[in-house]
Design a protein around this motif. Structure first.
Motif, mmCIF file in Angstrom:
data_model
loop_
_atom_site.group_PDB
_atom_site.id
_atom_site.type_symbol
_atom_site.label_atom_id
_atom_site.label_comp_id
_atom_site.label_asym_id
_atom_site.label_seq_id
_atom_site.Cartn_x
_atom_site.Cartn_y
_atom_site.Cartn_z
ATOM 1 N N PRO A 52 0.807 -1.216 0.000
ATOM 2 C CA PRO A 52 0.000 0.000 0.000
ATOM 3 C C PRO A 52 0.845 1.272 0.000
ATOM 4 N N SER A 53 1.951 1.266 0.720
ATOM 5 C CA SER A 53 2.832 2.426 0.747
ATOM 6 C C SER A 53 3.418 2.676 -0.641
ATOM 7 N N ASP A 54 3.831 1.607 -1.319
ATOM 8 C CA ASP A 54 4.348 1.743 -2.683
ATOM 9 C C ASP A 54 3.267 2.282 -3.614
ATOM 10 N N LEU A 55 2.047 1.769 -3.459
ATOM 11 C CA LEU A 55 0.933 2.220 -4.287
ATOM 12 C C LEU A 55 0.672 3.706 -4.069
ATOM 13 N N ILE A 56 0.685 4.123 -2.836
ATOM 14 C CA ILE A 56 0.446 5.538 -2.527
ATOM 15 C C ILE A 56 1.531 6.403 -3.149
ATOM 16 N N ARG A 57 2.769 6.045 -2.926
ATOM 17 C CA ARG A 57 3.875 6.860 -3.450
ATOM 18 C C ARG A 57 3.862 6.931 -4.975
ATOM 19 N N ALA B 219 -7.618 14.107 -5.358
ATOM 20 C CA ALA B 219 -8.633 13.068 -5.567
ATOM 21 C C ALA B 219 -9.026 13.014 -7.039
ATOM 22 N N LEU B 220 -9.202 14.170 -7.658
ATOM 23 C CA LEU B 220 -9.534 14.204 -9.083
ATOM 24 C C LEU B 220 -8.425 13.557 -9.907
ATOM 25 N N TYR B 221 -7.201 13.846 -9.561
ATOM 26 C CA TYR B 221 -6.067 13.239 -10.260
ATOM 27 C C TYR B 221 -6.113 11.709 -10.140
ATOM 28 N N LEU B 222 -6.363 11.214 -8.943
ATOM 29 C CA LEU B 222 -6.400 9.760 -8.735
ATOM 30 C C LEU B 222 -7.587 9.120 -9.450
ATOM 31 N N ILE B 223 -8.693 9.828 -9.539
ATOM 32 C CA ILE B 223 -9.842 9.328 -10.296
ATOM 33 C C ILE B 223 -9.494 9.260 -11.776
ATOM 34 N N CYS C 74 -0.757 14.607 -1.036
ATOM 35 C CA CYS C 74 -1.340 13.330 -1.454
ATOM 36 C C CYS C 74 -0.758 12.184 -0.632
ATOM 37 N N VAL C 75 0.552 12.092 -0.575
ATOM 38 C CA VAL C 75 1.207 11.019 0.178
ATOM 39 C C VAL C 75 0.867 11.117 1.660
ATOM 40 N N ASN C 76 0.984 12.316 2.222
ATOM 41 C CA ASN C 76 0.741 12.480 3.657
ATOM 42 C C ASN C 76 -0.684 12.119 4.060
ATOM 43 N N THR C 77 -1.666 12.571 3.298
ATOM 44 C CA THR C 77 -3.053 12.303 3.687
ATOM 45 C C THR C 77 -3.411 10.832 3.490
ATOM 46 N N LEU C 78 -2.933 10.237 2.416
ATOM 47 C CA LEU C 78 -3.288 8.839 2.159
ATOM 48 C C LEU C 78 -2.502 7.868 3.037
ATOM 49 N N THR C 79 -1.305 8.246 3.446
ATOM 50 C CA THR C 79 -0.502 7.380 4.310
ATOM 51 C C THR C 79 -1.140 7.245 5.688
ATOM 52 N N VAL C 80 -1.742 8.302 6.192
ATOM 53 C CA VAL C 80 -2.359 8.244 7.519
ATOM 54 C C VAL C 80 -3.833 7.846 7.466
ATOM 55 N N SER D 59 1.325 6.382 -6.966
ATOM 56 C CA SER D 59 0.103 7.031 -7.438
ATOM 57 C C SER D 59 0.149 8.540 -7.244
ATOM 58 N N CYS D 60 0.790 8.986 -6.189
ATOM 59 C CA CYS D 60 0.832 10.418 -5.872
ATOM 60 C C CYS D 60 1.983 11.158 -6.555
ATOM 61 N N LEU D 61 2.854 10.427 -7.195
ATOM 62 C CA LEU D 61 4.066 11.010 -7.764
ATOM 63 C C LEU D 61 3.802 12.237 -8.629
#
Length: 188
Positions: free
Chosen positions: A31-36, A178-182, A48-54, A38-40
């Motif tokens: 999940p950490s890899d996915l977050i990083r 969120a729009l970016y991730l969508i 993005c990384v900070n909010t999704l990591t917590v 995806s948020c790149l």
């Protein structure tokens, strides 16, 4: 003989202790890899990384990550809406109109984001493009509401303006991410 046995016990104890305290580097969790990853290229990658990591929920796929980002945005927008409701009691006459308008716009953003979350939870192959278009439209509308809210304070100076701008800008950043991730989702 007792000396040899005592030395053997001590040696055995030290061996066990060294094995038990040896630090084995662990690889980051998926999940950490996915977050990083995806948020790149998100608009606000650190946010993005900070909010999704917590984030307390479990997000192991891009779709779940997009849903998590929308949930975070809903939470932040809801808190901003509560803040604005409380601020209406404290605002002076000049600020009151802008605060009321902003409260209405952020409330509309919350509604749009909730519709988006509902759509993301029900993605289907046959209607995927239509559903994605709906989700993107609603999140874009939420962003527009957030921008319009901030614009309403252009002619107002003081702490009310800076407090509102800080809160709503925070909401806009997580909503933009969120729009970016969508937009990164390519299948149901």
């Amino acid at each position: 003989m007792a000396t040899v046995t005592g030395a053997a016990v001590i040696l055995l104890f030290l061996t066990i202790l060294s094995v038990a305290t040896t630090v084995v580097p662990s690889s980051p969790s998926p999940p950490s890899d996915l977050i990083r990853s995806s948020c790149l290229h998100a608009t606000f990658p650190k946010v993005c990384v900070n909010t999704l990591t917590v984030y307390k929920g479990r997000a192991t796929t891009p779709r779940e990550l997009a849903q998590a980002a929308i949930k975070i945005s809903i939470s932040r927008a809801s808190k901003a809406s509560e803040f604005l409701s409380g601020l209406q009691k404290e605002a002076n006459k000049r600020e009151m109109g802008a605060v009321k308008d902003c409260a209405s716009q952020i409330s509309d953003s919350v509604d749009d984001l909730r519709k988006t979350l509902g759509e993301l939870k029900q993605l289907r192959r046959g209607t995927f493009r239509w559903q994605m278009s709906n989700a993107e439209t609603w999140v874009s509308a939420a962003l527009t509401n957030e921008d319009t809210c901030i614009d309403g304070f252009k002619e107002i100076e003081g702490t009310v303006r800076s407090d509102v701008k800080k809160k709503v800008t925070n909401v806009a950043k997580v909503t933009s991410n969120a729009l970016y991730l969508i937009n990164r989702l390519d299948h149901p």
